[in-house]
Design a protein around this motif. Sequence first.
Motif, PDB file in Angstrom:
ATOM      1  N   ALA B 120      45.167  -9.615  25.745  1.00 30.00           N
ATOM      2  CA  ALA B 120      46.313  -8.771  25.853  1.00 30.00           C
ATOM      3  C   ALA B 120      47.132  -9.555  24.428  1.00 30.00           C
ATOM      4  CB  ALA B 120      47.017  -8.803  26.795  1.00 30.00           C
ATOM      5  N   GLN B 124      47.586  -7.757  21.358  1.00 28.36           N
ATOM      6  CA  GLN B 124      49.332  -7.408  20.866  1.00 28.36           C
ATOM      7  C   GLN B 124      49.950  -8.166  21.030  1.00 28.36           C
ATOM      8  OE1 GLN B 124      50.417  -4.121  20.582  1.00 28.36           O
ATOM      9  NE2 GLN B 124      48.822  -3.035  21.256  1.00 28.36           N
ATOM     10  N   THR B 126      53.087  -9.301  19.253  1.00 26.16           N
ATOM     11  CA  THR B 126      53.744 -10.162  19.543  1.00 26.16           C
ATOM     12  C   THR B 126      54.390 -10.857  21.067  1.00 26.16           C
ATOM     13  OG1 THR B 126      53.752  -7.900  19.942  1.00 26.16           O
ATOM     14  CG2 THR B 126      54.720  -8.440  18.023  1.00 26.16           C
ATOM     15  N   LEU B 127      52.826  -9.717  22.175  1.00 25.60           N
ATOM     16  CA  LEU B 127      52.961 -10.660  23.684  1.00 25.60           C
ATOM     17  C   LEU B 127      53.265 -11.938  23.782  1.00 25.60           C
ATOM     18  CD1 LEU B 127      51.070  -7.360  25.366  1.00 25.60           C
ATOM     19  CD2 LEU B 127      53.298  -8.583  25.286  1.00 25.60           C
ATOM     20  N   TYR B 130      55.770 -14.034  25.441  1.00 21.43           N
ATOM     21  CA  TYR B 130      56.141 -14.721  26.870  1.00 21.43           C
ATOM     22  C   TYR B 130      55.074 -15.634  27.481  1.00 21.43           C
ATOM     23  CZ  TYR B 130      58.428  -9.619  26.593  1.00 21.43           C
ATOM     24  OH  TYR B 130      59.142  -8.691  27.173  1.00 21.43           O
TER      25      TYR B 130
END
Lengths: 658, 185
Positions: B120, B124, B126-127, B130
């Motif tokens: 992930a 992506q 940008t994740l 998290y």
Amino acid sequence: MEDKSLPTTIKEWHTAIATETNTSEENVVSLLETHGIKPQPVLPRARTLNIHAVFIEGLKCAKEQTERFDFKWTELNDGVWALLSEGNSKGKSSIISTIRAALQGRFPGKIKRDVWSWMDFIKVEFSIDHVPYSVSIQKAAGETDPTKATASLLRHTKDLVVHLYQGSAGEELKEAMEDLFMDELGFDHFHAYKSAKDVMVEHGWPAMSSALFITGAGPAIFGDHTEDGLPMRLIQLFIGLPWVSTYTAVSTALKRAKNTLEKATAQTASAQAKAALRMAELNRQLTERRAELANQPDRVTLRSELNRLDSLLSQAQLGVTACRNKLAATRAVAHESENSYSDARRQLQQAQDEAAAGYVFRKLKPSCCPACETGFTPGRFGTTEQSTCGLCGNPSLHENDDSETDVIALDAAVGDARTMRKTAYETVHIAEASLEKAETERSQYLLKIQEVGNALSESDQSESLRLDIAVLEGRLAELDVTTTDGQVATEAPSMESLQILKAAEKLTKAMMEELQAEIMAELEAEVFGMTERFGVRNLEAFCFKAHKMVLKQGGVETTFTGLNDGENLRMRVATALATLKVARSRGFGRHPGLLVLDSPAATEMSPEDFTALIGAVSKTVREIPGIQVLVGAVLRPELELVIPTTHRKVALGAAGLF
Amino acid sequence: MDSSGDGWDRVFRGEKRALAIDFWIRYPDYLADQLLNLYSQTHDSSTLEAAERIFANNEPDVRIVKMIRWRRGAYDDLQTSLSVLVYRGLVRSIKRKLPTGGYQYEYLSGANAREFLEEAVTEQPTLIWYENQTQLALMVAQGKSGSALKDLHYAEEEYASTPFGATIPAIKHRVLKRIAEIQGI
């Protein structure tokens, strides 16, 4: 002064002074009264004083022996009387001193202290113009304090004894005797002015009576005192020159007035100098105040300026308020835009994250039933391509553009929000700047208002300055008045009174001098004649001046004090006798006709001279009725010719008179 | 974790704990505050830097996901989120009975999850946020229990004074001020 005869009456005198000074007689009279000047035109009548009896009693203490003594000398009358003894220290001087003390009321006077202490009773009987008097003293023997002795003065008229005085033999007795003689013999006190001490000195009975007693040589030709021109004045007094005491009084008053005036003028001069200084100072202050006043700001202008500034201020205040409100509004907008911007970004982020998460999650194949979580059998879902949905097999995963559209829209929204925010903050900055400017403007007005306000409150001084100026002008005006008057202090005598006094003095002097010249010439001749007869050698010339005698002896000019004791005494006796003679012969004069000579031969006199002296005395006495001469002398044969036995009190041998 | 078969080799114990940690992901400013507490205790500069970064990246504005305070705190239904993970076989939740008599939720994960996460992030990027944020939150949480973590929440005055039913407010400005004070020293 015009050539007319001098005044002889009081009225004529007043008139003459008034005419001379161009004033009224009332003025003259009142002024002379003010100065205590009494006119004396009347030629005095001669009064006669004779001693009639002397009693002295006491307790003589000598060489531890006390002896009672009791002296009497009675039935004395006019003529020459002598106390005689064969030697000295027989009591002659004591007796004479006692007579003197009694007449003057001054105990112990010249009585020797020890003799005085022995006495316990003294009585002297005398008469004035045949009116009998007696003065007696009583004290304890041994007592020397006269205040502890009692005295009495009595007048014996026909059937009546009048107690003129009763009391202590101290000061009060002296005053009583003085009062009696001054009154009875018609004497006035005469005055002398001592300018150095600015005092008036009075001479009375003690000075006058001293002229009746001659005890040897003395400092003055007549009397015992040389100050204040007394010898000459006493002579004049006894001879009886009219206007003498008046002249003295006027002269004294004039001297005093002049002195007072001088002092007052000096005071005025210094007062004027002070005033000038004061005026200069006041003028300086006045100039200062006027300048200050001129510098005061114009209040009217200031007030209108204040009003103008006030309205400007309130406008500025409004401006400030408006700016503040604007600023608050812009800040609110900025705040909102901030929030919007945050919101937009947040939404964008979320959308982006959701999209991203969606992509990755969607590819996952389910492993259990979402409803009941029961696991799927493996292989139920075949492997698919990455880009298809794991669950339903939809191939167009990435064709779902909604999310992308959302993101784009959101991104745009963020951009818009950012722009909005930027604009909003710029607006805030502008509003802040405006506010600052408005506040600055307002502050400036406030400051100006304060300045004007201060100036206004300061310029209150113009009122107090005006007041100061008025006060100063007033003071200057006052000063001006007092200094231009140039008055002399009010206590000082006026010019008019000075003029009157001057005129009175001049006139009285002239009047006096006329008669005086005559009389004095006669006196000088008499004195000259007698002194020659008494044996004063080589006397060529002699005259009386105002304050001294001038003699020419042996070709040399000399004065009285230049004579030796013998000549001195002889001159004194001559003068006393001559004065008596002239006074009596003129029919006036105040010489009481009593002379007491104590031991005139004790000083260098040859028997011939002594005889001549006593002879002259006798002759004079014989020529003038009523006069009495008492002589205390050592017994001599020459005296026996001159003094009858009945007129002698003699102590023979070693015995004293008492 | 012992291998109990089925590939579950990790366990996360406690729903409360999970929710507590989740709160810090949602409120970056509260997380920053806790990081600052850590800093003042340990003087570990990395914690300060982490807090500073949170603000530098505007996370308190952009990353905040506000919650409503319920009686039991910031409770969100974990089950909904979990079901997504459970469904895809990334997590398995179990309810275990405790010796004390109570229950505890536990969440198992394994290699699937780890692989998924790696992919992930790669796909992506940008994740990654998290992951990082979670690491920070776990650092703050340490080994503390759910109750202990809840206490940390209640220690924040703004959190504790939020009325029930109201949104828990941001503490961005206070924390910024705190950072400024620390930096000022």
